[in-house]
Scaffold this motif. Structure first.
Motif, PDB file in Angstrom:
ATOM      1  N   GLY A 317      15.667 -20.673  37.423  1.00 54.66           N
ATOM      2  CA  GLY A 317      15.561 -21.379  38.690  1.00 54.66           C
ATOM      3  C   GLY A 317      14.138 -21.375  39.209  1.00 54.66           C
ATOM      4  O   GLY A 317      13.637 -22.389  39.706  1.00 54.66           O
ATOM      5  N   THR A 318      13.469 -20.230  39.100  1.00 50.19           N
ATOM      6  CA  THR A 318      12.074 -20.144  39.523  1.00 50.19           C
ATOM      7  C   THR A 318      11.200 -21.072  38.690  1.00 50.19           C
ATOM      8  O   THR A 318      10.351 -21.798  39.231  1.00 50.19           O
ATOM      9  CB  THR A 318      11.578 -18.693  39.389  1.00 50.19           C
ATOM     10  N   ALA A 319      11.400 -21.050  37.367  1.00 53.54           N
ATOM     11  CA  ALA A 319      10.616 -21.931  36.498  1.00 53.54           C
ATOM     12  C   ALA A 319      10.852 -23.397  36.846  1.00 53.54           C
ATOM     13  O   ALA A 319       9.909 -24.195  36.893  1.00 53.54           O
ATOM     14  CB  ALA A 319      10.971 -21.660  35.034  1.00 53.54           C
ATOM     15  N   SER A 320      12.108 -23.757  37.103  1.00 51.07           N
ATOM     16  CA  SER A 320      12.423 -25.144  37.468  1.00 51.07           C
ATOM     17  C   SER A 320      11.782 -25.502  38.799  1.00 51.07           C
ATOM     18  O   SER A 320      11.244 -26.602  38.967  1.00 51.07           O
ATOM     19  CB  SER A 320      13.941 -25.329  37.554  1.00 51.07           C
ATOM     20  N   GLY A 321      11.838 -24.575  39.765  1.00 53.11           N
ATOM     21  CA  GLY A 321      11.258 -24.852  41.071  1.00 53.11           C
ATOM     22  C   GLY A 321       9.766 -25.062  41.005  1.00 53.11           C
ATOM     23  O   GLY A 321       9.221 -25.955  41.663  1.00 53.11           O
ATOM     24  N   VAL A 322       9.081 -24.262  40.176  1.00 59.07           N
ATOM     25  CA  VAL A 322       7.635 -24.406  40.071  1.00 59.07           C
ATOM     26  C   VAL A 322       7.267 -25.696  39.344  1.00 59.07           C
ATOM     27  O   VAL A 322       6.445 -26.484  39.822  1.00 59.07           O
ATOM     28  CB  VAL A 322       7.027 -23.191  39.353  1.00 59.07           C
TER      29      VAL A 322
END
Length: 388
Positions: A317-322
């Motif tokens: 999720g963090t990777a997608s958000g960034v």
């Protein structure tokens, strides 16, 4: 999921499609009009990664329809014409809704629907967003053809449909598929993180964002400045967005043949002459170059999302958000600088650097490791980067 994504990203395209209207009807300068794009994008640079962190910690299926509704209401409120600050606030609300939607939705696609590398599922999901982008100029044109406030509120209809498609019960059923406990094929244990590769990938995404957002913000104005009418300007923006849809779907197919990093690198190399053609070829050829440039810039889009997820496998999720946040935000931050340069010189002069940015993205992508073991130069996540 793809249809719901289209209903959200239509509002990213709508903001760019509103720029010529704001310039002609409200007498905004280039810098002021591009500030509207900045308002839609600035929050995403901070908020979207934060929503990605939240998506990794706990499921929030209610956020997806709520954010979809916020994206539509924000764009509709631009029609109130309560002054420039109110317009900026309305567009910022829409940008906040777009930012909240993407991390949770992209994580869901990869974990519950993607399976394996997830190239195909992510490219179809991204294709939905590109279709929304492509339809935005036509939607804005049709809505603003209706007199009065009714036309502006017609812009809420895609948000209402998207909120229905992504309502919490439907999201819960999707999450209960391949990624649910007790599913037939449990997920493999995540591999190690590669933060250095993720940082380099983030720089690639930043460069790409500036190039595409600059084109989408100013191409309609550029066509008008070169003697094209309103119809030619709208067609140029549509060609840009339609080319992006084709490029996104093509990216998944090319990645299956060449590997993700090789595909990303070759796409950026192809974008350089296409953008140069927009700036230097005769006006009738600009539409074709716009479609080719958008396709080249959008081939890497879904591949960069899955690469980021593979570089940070425990924090998808963090990777997608960034990666998605940088895609929609940094270009908006740079747009006022392009607008200020256009006010000081000419629009063509201000757009010239956009033709060189894909070359920088290509150079950065040369050193990205490729976690696809069957790809040419693949398996680099635990070894050496792919061959140049």
């Amino acid at each position: 999921m793809s249809a719901g994504h289209a209903c959200v990203d239509v509002y990213q395209g709508a903001v760019a499609a509103l720029v010529p209207f704001l310039v002609s009807e409200r007498a905004y300068g280039y810098a002021a009009a591009s500030g509207i794009v900045l308002a839609a994008s600035l929050l995403s640079s901070v908020v979207q990664p934060l929503f990605g962190v939240l998506a990794d910690r706990r499921p929030m299926p209610w956020l997806i329809p709520l954010s979809t509704a916020a994206a539509g209401v924000g764009v509709a409120l631009v029609g109130a014409d309560a002054g420039y600050p109110a317009t900026v606030a309305a567009v910022a609300l829409s940008g906040l809704g777009v930012a909240a939607y993407h991390p949770a939705a992209a994580r869901l696609v990869r974990t519950a629907l993607g399976g394996g590398s997830g190239h195909s599922a992510m490219s179809w999901f991204a294709l939905g967003g590109n279709i929304g982008f492509a339809c935005a100029p036509l939607l804005v044109f049709a809505a603003l053809s209706v007199p009065g406030a009714a036309g502006w509120w017609l812009l809420v209809l895609p948000a209402a449909l998207g909120a229905f498609l992504n309502r919490p019960p439907a999201a819960a059923r999707r999450r209960g598929g391949a990624g649910a406990p007790g599913a037939a094929a449990p997920e493999a244990a995540p591999g190690p993180e590669d933060r250095r590769a993720f940082a380099r990938l983030s720089l690639v995404v930043v460069v790409r964002s500036v190039a595409f957002t600059g084109l989408s913000t100013f191409i309609a104005l550029y066509v008008r400045e070169r003697g094209g009418g309103e119809t030619a300007a709208a067609v140029a923006l549509f060609a840009l967005f339609a080319g992006s849809a084709g490029g996104t779907l093509l990216g998944g197919r090319l990645a299956s043949r060449w590997g993700r990093v090789t595909t990303v690198r070759r796409a950026y190399a192809a974008a350089v002459p296409a953008i140069a053609g927009i700036l230097f070829l005769p006006l009738p050829l600009v539409h074709g170059c716009a479609a080719l440039a958008a396709a080249a810039l959008y081939v890497p889009l879904s591949l960069q999302v899955t690469l980021g997820q593979d570089y940070l496998p425990t924090r998808m999720g963090t990777a997608s958000g960034v990666t998605l946040g940088l895609t929609v935000s940094v270009g908006g931050v740079a747009s006022p600088l392009i607008g200020a340069a256009a006010d000081a010189t000419s629009l063509r002069t201000a757009l010239l650097p956009l033709a060189l940015l894909p070359l920088l993205a290509w150079a950065l992508a040369r050193r990205l490791p490729d976690p696809d073991p069957g790809a040419p130069g693949g398996g680099g996540l635990r070894g050496l980067p792919v061959d140049p």
